[in-house]
Structures are given as structure tokens and as C-alpha cells.
Design a protein around this motif. Structure first.
Motif, PDB file in Angstrom:
ATOM      1  N   LYS A 240       0.952  -0.981  -0.059  1.00 32.08           N
ATOM      2  CA  LYS A 240      -0.334  -0.148  -0.132  1.00 32.08           C
ATOM      3  C   LYS A 240       0.837   0.991  -0.574  1.00 32.08           C
ATOM      4  N   LEU A 241       2.176   0.619  -0.718  1.00 34.31           N
ATOM      5  CA  LEU A 241       2.683   2.327  -0.616  1.00 34.31           C
ATOM      6  C   LEU A 241       2.186   3.606  -1.892  1.00 34.31           C
ATOM      7  N   ASN A 242       2.381   4.454  -1.552  1.00 35.95           N
ATOM      8  CA  ASN A 242       1.616   5.252  -2.101  1.00 35.95           C
ATOM      9  C   ASN A 242       2.792   6.228  -3.839  1.00 35.95           C
ATOM     10  N   VAL A 243       2.954   4.717  -4.460  1.00 34.71           N
ATOM     11  CA  VAL A 243       3.906   4.440  -5.704  1.00 34.71           C
ATOM     12  C   VAL A 243       3.232   4.641  -6.928  1.00 34.71           C
ATOM     13  N   HIS A 244       3.589   5.284  -8.097  1.00 33.26           N
ATOM     14  CA  HIS A 244       2.335   4.543  -9.592  1.00 33.26           C
ATOM     15  C   HIS A 244       3.759   5.229  -9.685  1.00 33.26           C
ATOM     16  N   PHE A 245       3.845   3.761 -11.049  1.00 31.50           N
ATOM     17  CA  PHE A 245       4.900   2.552 -11.650  1.00 31.50           C
ATOM     18  C   PHE A 245       4.252   3.202 -13.647  1.00 31.50           C
ATOM     19  N   PHE A 246       5.425   3.150 -14.400  1.00 30.13           N
ATOM     20  CA  PHE A 246       4.641   3.727 -15.793  1.00 30.13           C
ATOM     21  C   PHE A 246       5.606   2.720 -16.891  1.00 30.13           C
ATOM     22  N   ILE A 247       4.758   2.503 -17.775  1.00 31.02           N
ATOM     23  CA  ILE A 247       6.110   1.618 -18.715  1.00 31.02           C
ATOM     24  C   ILE A 247       5.954   2.463 -19.978  1.00 31.02           C
ATOM     25  N   CYS A 248       6.979   3.301 -20.581  1.00 26.71           N
ATOM     26  CA  CYS A 248       6.818   4.111 -21.945  1.00 26.71           C
ATOM     27  C   CYS A 248       7.541   3.375 -22.807  1.00 26.71           C
ATOM     28  N   GLY A 249       7.536   2.674 -23.490  1.00 27.76           N
ATOM     29  CA  GLY A 249       7.758   2.018 -25.357  1.00 27.76           C
ATOM     30  C   GLY A 249       7.893   0.669 -25.775  1.00 27.76           C
ATOM     31  N   ASP A 250       8.171   0.576 -26.369  1.00 33.03           N
ATOM     32  CA  ASP A 250       7.732  -0.710 -27.285  1.00 33.03           C
ATOM     33  C   ASP A 250       8.480  -1.987 -27.578  1.00 33.03           C
ATOM     34  N   GLY A 251       7.782  -2.892 -28.134  1.00 30.83           N
ATOM     35  CA  GLY A 251       8.798  -4.152 -27.812  1.00 30.83           C
ATOM     36  C   GLY A 251       8.360  -5.409 -27.849  1.00 30.83           C
ATOM     37  N   ALA A 252       9.243  -6.422 -28.316  1.00 31.18           N
ATOM     38  CA  ALA A 252       8.207  -7.785 -28.933  1.00 31.18           C
ATOM     39  C   ALA A 252       7.469  -8.008 -27.031  1.00 31.18           C
ATOM     40  N   LEU A 253       8.323  -8.046 -25.884  1.00 29.37           N
ATOM     41  CA  LEU A 253       7.388  -8.403 -25.139  1.00 29.37           C
ATOM     42  C   LEU A 253       5.982  -7.749 -24.509  1.00 29.37           C
ATOM     43  N   LEU A 254       5.904  -6.596 -25.175  1.00 28.45           N
ATOM     44  CA  LEU A 254       5.107  -5.971 -24.476  1.00 28.45           C
ATOM     45  C   LEU A 254       3.979  -6.596 -23.883  1.00 28.45           C
ATOM     46  N   PRO A 255       2.434  -6.774 -25.125  1.00 27.24           N
ATOM     47  CA  PRO A 255       1.737  -7.804 -25.405  1.00 27.24           C
ATOM     48  C   PRO A 255       1.553  -8.616 -23.902  1.00 27.24           C
ATOM     49  N   GLN A 256       2.427  -9.130 -24.004  1.00 29.05           N
ATOM     50  CA  GLN A 256       2.969 -10.369 -22.540  1.00 29.05           C
ATOM     51  C   GLN A 256       2.557 -10.003 -21.072  1.00 29.05           C
ATOM     52  N   HIS A 257       3.700  -8.330 -21.498  1.00 30.16           N
ATOM     53  CA  HIS A 257       3.841  -8.010 -20.194  1.00 30.16           C
ATOM     54  C   HIS A 257       2.400  -6.984 -19.761  1.00 30.16           C
ATOM     55  N   GLN A 258       1.716  -6.249 -20.938  1.00 33.57           N
ATOM     56  CA  GLN A 258       0.611  -6.262 -20.423  1.00 33.57           C
ATOM     57  C   GLN A 258      -0.620  -6.715 -20.154  1.00 33.57           C
ATOM     58  N   ALA A 259      -0.297  -8.306 -20.969  1.00 34.17           N
ATOM     59  CA  ALA A 259      -1.516  -9.325 -20.605  1.00 34.17           C
ATOM     60  C   ALA A 259      -1.328  -9.378 -18.890  1.00 34.17           C
ATOM     61  N   ASN A 260       0.210  -9.440 -18.859  1.00 33.31           N
ATOM     62  CA  ASN A 260       0.147 -10.063 -16.873  1.00 33.31           C
ATOM     63  C   ASN A 260      -0.047  -8.755 -15.918  1.00 33.31           C
ATOM     64  N   VAL A 261       0.238  -7.809 -16.125  1.00 32.56           N
ATOM     65  CA  VAL A 261      -0.181  -6.444 -15.610  1.00 32.56           C
ATOM     66  C   VAL A 261      -2.227  -6.804 -15.463  1.00 32.56           C
ATOM     67  N   LYS A 262      -3.065  -7.115 -16.737  1.00 39.26           N
ATOM     68  CA  LYS A 262      -3.895  -7.138 -16.241  1.00 39.26           C
ATOM     69  C   LYS A 262      -4.553  -8.621 -15.355  1.00 39.26           C
ATOM     70  N   ARG A 263      -3.615  -9.438 -15.547  1.00 41.91           N
ATOM     71  CA  ARG A 263      -4.051 -10.454 -15.051  1.00 41.91           C
ATOM     72  C   ARG A 263      -4.065 -10.306 -13.963  1.00 41.91           C
ATOM     73  N   LEU A 264      -3.358  -9.638 -13.597  1.00 38.38           N
ATOM     74  CA  LEU A 264      -2.402  -9.557 -11.920  1.00 38.38           C
ATOM     75  C   LEU A 264      -3.291  -7.884 -11.239  1.00 38.38           C
ATOM     76  N   ASP A 265      -4.052  -7.032 -12.215  1.00 38.38           N
ATOM     77  CA  ASP A 265      -5.040  -6.177 -11.940  1.00 38.38           C
ATOM     78  C   ASP A 265      -4.215  -5.273 -10.800  1.00 38.38           C
TER      79      ASP A 265
END
Length: 408
Positions: A240-265
Motif C-alpha cells: 500500500k505504498l503511494n507509488v505509481h509506475f509507468f512503462i513507456c516504450g515498445d518491443g516484442a514482449l509488450l503484449p505479454q507484459h500488458q497481459a500480465n499486469v491485467k491478470r495481476l490487476d
């Protein structure tokens, strides 16, 4: 004096991405040297334009980070031969500056030396082919041997090598003991980043006003190891840290990481599209810390990631998750921190002091900016690069080595 730069991935600030070769070309122009650049684009035909005093030739060779190994290799070879053929038609060149990755730009440079008597300097930004071999992308023994041989010959025939870090310099000297090696790291554009910094509008637009913002900016591929960055966001969320993360970029693993973040909510991590330099500056201005990430391979610890230098120029807390010279530097300069990949709670424990003490955060951010100004200024390193170019040209001329055959 006219210099030819061969770089398959040459990019302008308006295009985004790594623009080291643009900085180098600009530095030469600013020191009274004419510059021709040969690069590639996804267009259907060869094109030419002049930008900021730089004459840029675009060859129609498509390349994307998402390409598989075979398709990448085909693009590298195609560009190498097309670049050599085009360079042979350019009059009045005094020296070629060939930039890897890929290593195959060395083929262009060596061909020009053999057929046109054009000497070259070779830039080593990553230890290639060591990196793809250690990461498991090159397994065939014959192919490994061929790549290592190409590397050795490229180094030995060069008038000099430019390494982007001291560990790379040491590796090149082990592989090619007789080579002259200069260290010119990536550059911190202190005239652009860290000036007129106000991230208020960005923070409001993305709903992160009042939060501690950590950003990763760059390639999203296997070597970058962003699975760990996502785990840091997960640990921060659970704590419960007051921290927000951003990923700005592109590459072969972007869809995989997006799916993982969605799965972890994970509600504390936002993906932003690949951006030009203005977009990167806006995110930098709104960030408290810049995260530089690599998979835990020793070969990757030797590199010189450009976003490290942008983060320094912008005066941000630097966070890394790998060993090597950058970890040693940021800890010695007290401008950054290391996150241990082996400890799930490591990010929470190392970032908490900065959440609780804004004065400590400001101290580290000031140290970042100071390091950029003192050691990595674009103006300072640009002048150093121009001096290396001039001295190399003069040395070759004094040694009686012709740069061009009589027909030129």
C-alpha cells in the motif's frame, strides 16, 4: 573534413528512441566537420534529407524489435551490403564511423577499407555477439565461431575502437590487444532534460498527483527483464505504498507484459505508447525516479543504457536491478539505489526512505544532475568525440595511409 557515419538505427529527436548517433553527428557539425549518414527506414525506396546540417541517406531496409532472429539477421546483412554500395558512391569521405549494434556494420566498413581504401573507427555499444550468445539466442557452434571471427577481424582492421563503457573497453582490449580504444559513453543532454521541468499537467492528466512516480522508458524486450519491474509494482501495491509506475516504450514482449499486469490487476502501473523526445521529457519531468532494468546476465552489466543518462540529466533518483559499473557509480555518487531481484520485498525496503523523507530524495536528485553535468554533458563528450575523429584522420594521413583511391 567529411565523415561518413553508418548506423542502421539512426534516429532523430522527433522520432524518439536512442539518439546517440544524432548527438555524435551534431557534435561533428558543430566542430566544423561535414557529415554524411547512411541509415535505414521502412520506406519502399531510398530517400535523402538534410537535418540540422546532417546529410542523411535512408535505405529501404525494414526492421522491428519484434522480428525473429532470422528476419533480424536478414535485415542486418541487407543493410550492410546496401550501405557499402551507397558509401562507395559518396565523394570526398575522409573517415568512416561504423556503429554497432548490429556487428554487421563492420562488414560495410571493412568492404570500404578493402575496395576504397577508406579507414574506419568502429563503435561498440554492446558486446555483440557475446550478448546474444550468453542470452541463448545463438546456439549453433559454427555460427558462434563465425560471429566471433567477424568481431575479431572488425576490431583488428579498425583505425580505432570507441567503447561506450570501461567494461566494454576492457573486453575489446582482451579480444584485440593491439587496438586503440577510446571510451565515450552515452551523453546526458543537460540542455534539454532538467530544464523548465514541471510535471503537474502530466500528473493531473494521468491521475497521479501527489504520488511518488517511478518510470521505465525504453525497449520492452527479453534483455530488459521488465517482469521484475512489474513485480516491484506488485510489491508496492501489496504494501500500500503511494507509488505509481509507468512503462513507456515498445518491443516484442509488450503484449505479454500488458497481459500480465491485467491478470495481476495492478492499478498502480500504467503503460504509455512509444514516444518522441518531447513525450519522454514530459514523463521525465513528472517522475521522481527512473528505473533502469536488465535481466541478470553479466554481459548486460557492461552496457551504457541511454535512459540512465537521460535520468541523470533530468535530475532523477536512479533505480537499477543489475550489478556492474552503473550500480557502483550511483551508489558511490549517492544518486541512486539497487533493487535485489532475489528479494521480493527489496523494492519496498529501498524506496521507503525516499517516500518518508523528501529532503533525502532531493539530495539524491541533485547528485544525479551534478553527475550529468560533471561527467556526461553532451557538449563535453561531443567535443571529445570530435577530437578523436580529427586525431584519427590526422594520424592516418601522417602515416601515409590514403583514405580514398585515386578515382575519388
Amino acid at each position: 573534413m567529411k565523415i561518413l557515419i553508418i548506423h542502421q538505427h539512426f534516429r532523430l529527436p522527433s522520432q524518439g528512441g536512442a539518439i546517440r548517433s544524432y548527438y555524435l553527428a551534431r557534435a561533428l557539425v558543430e566542430h566544423g566537420i561535414d557529415v554524411e549518414v547512411i541509415t535505414a527506414h521502412a520506406g519502399k525506396k531510398q530517400e535523402h534529407q538534410n537535418v540540422d546540417g546532417i546529410s542523411i541517406h535512408y535505405l529501404p531496409v525494414d526492421y522491428e524489435n519484434s522480428f525473429g532472429f532470422r528476419k533480424r539477421s536478414q535485415a542486418f546483412i541487407s543493410f550492410a551490403w546496401r550501405a557499402a554500395a551507397l558509401a562507395a558512391r559518396l565523394p570526398g569521405i575522409d573517415l568512416c564511423y561504423a556503429i554497432s549494434v548490429p556487428l554487421t556494420t563492420g562488414l560495410s566498413a571493412m568492404w570500404l577499407k578493402a575496395t576504397e581504401r577508406l579507414n574506419y573507427l568502429f563503435e561498440v555499444g554492446d558486446l555483440w555477439p557475446d550478448a546474444p550468445i550468453e542470452l541463448g539466442f545463438v546456439e549453433n557452434g559454427v555460427f558462434k565461431a563465425a560471429l566471433l571471427k567477424l568481431e575479431s577481424i572488425t576490431y583488428s582492421k579498425a583505425a580505432g575502437i570507441v567503447a561506450l563503457s570501461d567494461p566494454i573497453r576492457k573486453a575489446v582490449q582482451r579480444k584485440s590487444p593491439g587496438s586503440q580504444v577510446y571510451v565515450i559513453p552515452n551523453m546526458a543532454d543537460t540542455e534539454y532534460f532538467g530544464t523548465s521541468a514541471d510535471g503537474t499537467a502530466f500528473r493531473t492528466r494521468h491521475g497521479v498527483a501527489g504520488k511518488f512516480v517511478v518510470s521505465y522508458i525504453g525497449a520492452v524486450g527479453f534483455a530488459n527483464g521488465l517482469d521484475h519491474y512489474i513485480e516491484c509494482a506488485r510489491a508496492a501495491s501489496q504494501a500500500k505504498l503511494n507509488v505509481h509506475f509507468f512503462i513507456c516504450g515498445d518491443g516484442a514482449l509488450l503484449p505479454q507484459h500488458q497481459a500480465n499486469v491485467k491478470r495481476l490487476d495492478l492499478q498502480n502501473l500504467t503503460f504509455l505508447p512509444f514516444s518522441d523526445r518531447a513525450g519522454v521529457k514530459e514523463l521525465m519531468d513528472a517522475s521522481d525516479a527512473i528505473f533502469v532494468s536488465y535481466k541478470p546476465y553479466r554481459i548486460l552489466e557492461t552496457g551504457s543504457p541511454n535512459k540512465y543518462f537521460d535520468g541523470l540529466a533530468a535530475g532523477k533518483l536512479i533505480v537499477v536491478n543489475f550489478e556492474g559499473w552503473i550500480r557502483e557509480e550511483i551508489e558511490g555518487e549517492r544518486c541512486g539505489i539497487y533493487v535485489d531481484r532475489q528479494r521480493p520485498d527489496a523494492f519496498v525496503s529501498v524506496i521507503t526512505p525516499f517516500l518518508n523523507d523528501r529532503a533525502l530524495l532531493k539530495q539524491y536528485q541533485i547528485a544525479s544532475r551534478d553527475l550529468a553535468l560533471r561527467k556526461y554533458s553532451r557538449i563535453q563528450l561531443g567535443a571529445q568525440f570530435a577530437d578523436v575523429i580529427k586525431r584519427t584522420v590526422n594520424a592516418c594521413q601522417n602515416a601515409g595511409r590514403s583514405f580514398r583511391s585515386p578515382k575519388h
